[in-house]
Design an enzyme around this catalytic site. Structure first.
Site, PDB file in Angstrom:
ATOM      1  N   ARG A 235       2.678  -5.666   1.068  1.00 11.61           N
ATOM      2  CA  ARG A 235       2.522  -4.221   0.919  1.00 11.61           C
ATOM      3  C   ARG A 235       1.119  -3.929   0.412  1.00 11.61           C
ATOM      4  O   ARG A 235       0.591  -4.617  -0.462  1.00 11.61           O
ATOM      5  CB  ARG A 235       3.547  -3.646  -0.066  1.00 11.61           C
ATOM      6  CG  ARG A 235       4.957  -3.506   0.505  1.00 11.61           C
ATOM      7  CD  ARG A 235       5.042  -2.445   1.612  1.00 11.61           C
ATOM      8  NE  ARG A 235       6.386  -2.301   2.151  1.00 11.61           N
ATOM      9  CZ  ARG A 235       6.857  -2.976   3.208  1.00 11.61           C
ATOM     10  NH1 ARG A 235       6.091  -3.856   3.843  1.00 11.61           N
ATOM     11  NH2 ARG A 235       8.080  -2.759   3.638  1.00 11.61           N
ATOM     12  N   GLU A 264      -1.163   3.740   4.168  1.00  7.07           N
ATOM     13  CA  GLU A 264      -0.976   3.703   5.629  1.00  7.07           C
ATOM     14  C   GLU A 264      -0.581   5.080   6.143  1.00  7.07           C
ATOM     15  O   GLU A 264       0.197   5.759   5.486  1.00  7.07           O
ATOM     16  CB  GLU A 264       0.130   2.697   5.977  1.00  7.07           C
ATOM     17  CG  GLU A 264      -0.309   1.283   5.699  1.00  7.07           C
ATOM     18  CD  GLU A 264       0.774   0.244   5.995  1.00  7.07           C
ATOM     19  OE1 GLU A 264       1.716   0.550   6.740  1.00  7.07           O
ATOM     20  OE2 GLU A 264       0.655  -0.862   5.467  1.00  7.07           O
ATOM     21  N   HIS A 282      -0.030  -3.201  10.683  1.00  4.93           N
ATOM     22  CA  HIS A 282       1.326  -3.493  10.163  1.00  4.93           C
ATOM     23  C   HIS A 282       2.250  -4.031  11.269  1.00  4.93           C
ATOM     24  O   HIS A 282       3.217  -3.387  11.665  1.00  4.93           O
ATOM     25  CB  HIS A 282       1.942  -2.249   9.491  1.00  4.93           C
ATOM     26  CG  HIS A 282       2.958  -2.608   8.438  1.00  4.93           C
ATOM     27  ND1 HIS A 282       3.192  -1.864   7.315  1.00  4.93           N
ATOM     28  CD2 HIS A 282       3.818  -3.661   8.354  1.00  4.93           C
ATOM     29  CE1 HIS A 282       4.149  -2.434   6.583  1.00  4.93           C
ATOM     30  NE2 HIS A 282       4.547  -3.522   7.194  1.00  4.93           N
TER      31      HIS A 282
HETATM   32  C1  DGY Z   1       9.070  -5.037   6.395  1.00  4.34           C
HETATM   33  O1  DGY Z   1      10.089  -5.121   7.077  1.00  4.34           O
HETATM   34  O2  DGY Z   1       9.106  -4.738   5.204  1.00  4.34           O
HETATM   35  C2  DGY Z   1       7.776  -5.366   7.056  1.00  4.34           C
HETATM   36  O3  DGY Z   1       6.704  -4.879   6.330  1.00  4.34           O
HETATM   37  C3  DGY Z   1       7.785  -4.857   8.471  1.00  4.34           C
HETATM   38  O4  DGY Z   1       6.745  -5.423   9.229  1.00  4.34           O
END
Ligand code: DGY
Length: 324
Positions: A235, A264, A282
């Site tokens: 993240r 984002e 992402h």
């Molecule tokens: C998630 O599922 O948390 C991922 O970041 C998706 O790519």
């Protein structure tokens, strides 16, 4: 039929199943997105949310009949879990099915950043390739290098195993010890400080919570090796992007490979200007089969919750609550 809101259109097989079983409403960007859709349908009993849409306390409180939020992601920091628990709204996520795809992407970023793949691709496309040269775009060798995994969960372990196949030595930092992993693979648990000081590549695999906001700060980047590589597929809020940009600009790090960002879809302008960054939109779980499985998991979760059964993939906070 019971009403279910889907935050965005996704895999068609899952949409078809939802349409068969529920009164399905798909939030449409053109009509104000998820927030407006929730306001128009406060009687929905199920919500399939995406990591890109916050589901905050106000939204959860306003939906008086809501029984389940099924998040189409493994990370669920977009949802106010405290409020969901208070109001007895179940929350599920999509663990396991995306582990391999996300670890593949972390490994791809490690390779791309260490061997300067994006710079090389840009050079060829710009017509600047003048033939083999002894000193062209020299990168970092992975074999024998130390990979520091921050967060030895499912994706951290899968990334470590991929890196081991490239000859990397793995150390890890995790709040809890993983004796089985240490015994089976010989990966050593170290302190956070030891890890950032000794790793040649640091790969971040922690879930986000406010307690780890900007874990990678100016001070932490300053302690990393001068030629280290920083990878983040977890993240964006775990890192201070301005601090990272500064460290890269001053060549205090060799490079960074990022799949996630603090705000984002905005991406830090300084990071975009740098040559020693690999920046992806992402894509961690973005394979056809993984996204299909994730979508079907959310359908199953809503189905189970709305028929009074316990959904299989409740988030850890809900599992804890049910143990009591
Ligand atoms: C998630 O599922 O948390 C991922 O970041 C998706 O790519």
């Amino acid at each position: 039929m019971r009403k279910v809101i889907l935050a965005h259109r996704y895999h068609e097989e899952a949409v078809a199943a939802l349409n068969r079983e529920f009164d399905l409403v798909i939030a449409d960007g053109k009509n104000g997105g998820l927030r407006a859709c929730l306001n128009r349908h406060p009687d929905a009993e199920g919500l399939i949310s995406f990591l890109s849409d916050p589901v905050d306390a106000a939204a959860i409180s306003a939906m008086k009949k809501l029984k389940i939020i099924a998040n189409f992601a493994v990370g669920y920091n977009n949802i106010d879990i405290g409020r969901a628990l208070e109001l007895n709204v179940l929350v599920t996520h999509t663990p396991d099915v995306l582990t391999r795809a996300t670890a593949d992407l972390a490994m791809a970023l490690i390779l791309a950043a260490s061997r300067r793949l994006v710079e090389g691709d840009a050079l060829v496309r710009a017509g600047e390739f003048q033939g083999w040269q002894a000193g062209l775009l020299l990168g970092r060798e992975l074999s024998g290098a130390i990979l520091g995994i921050v967060g030895m969960g499912r994706i951290g372990l899968a990334t470590a195993l991929r890196a081991r196949a490239f000859g990397m030595k793995v150390i890890y930092y995790s709040r809890s010890a993983k004796p089985r992993i240490e015994k089976k693979y010989g990966f050593a648990r170290v302190t956070f400080l030891e890890l950032i000081r000794s790793a040649d590549v640091v790969s971040l695999h922690l879930p986000y919570s406010p307690s780890v906001h900007h874990l990678f700060s100016h001070d932490v980047f300053a302690l990393m090796k001068k030629d280290a590589i920083f990878i983040n597929t977890a993240r964006g809020q775990l890192m201070d992007e301005e601090a990272l940009a500064g460290a890269l600009e001053r060549n205090e790090l060799f490079g960074a490979g990022l799949d996630v960002y603090e705000n984002e879809p905005a991406v830090n302008a300084r990071l975009k200007k740098l040559k020693n960054t690999v920046l992806l939109p992402h894509l961690g779980s973005a394979t056809e089969s993984t996204r299909r499985q994730m979508a079907m998991m959310t359908v199953q979760a809503v189905r189970q919750a709305l028929s009074g059964r316990k959904p299989r993939h409740l988030v850890p906070e809900w599992k804890e609550r049910l143990k009591k």
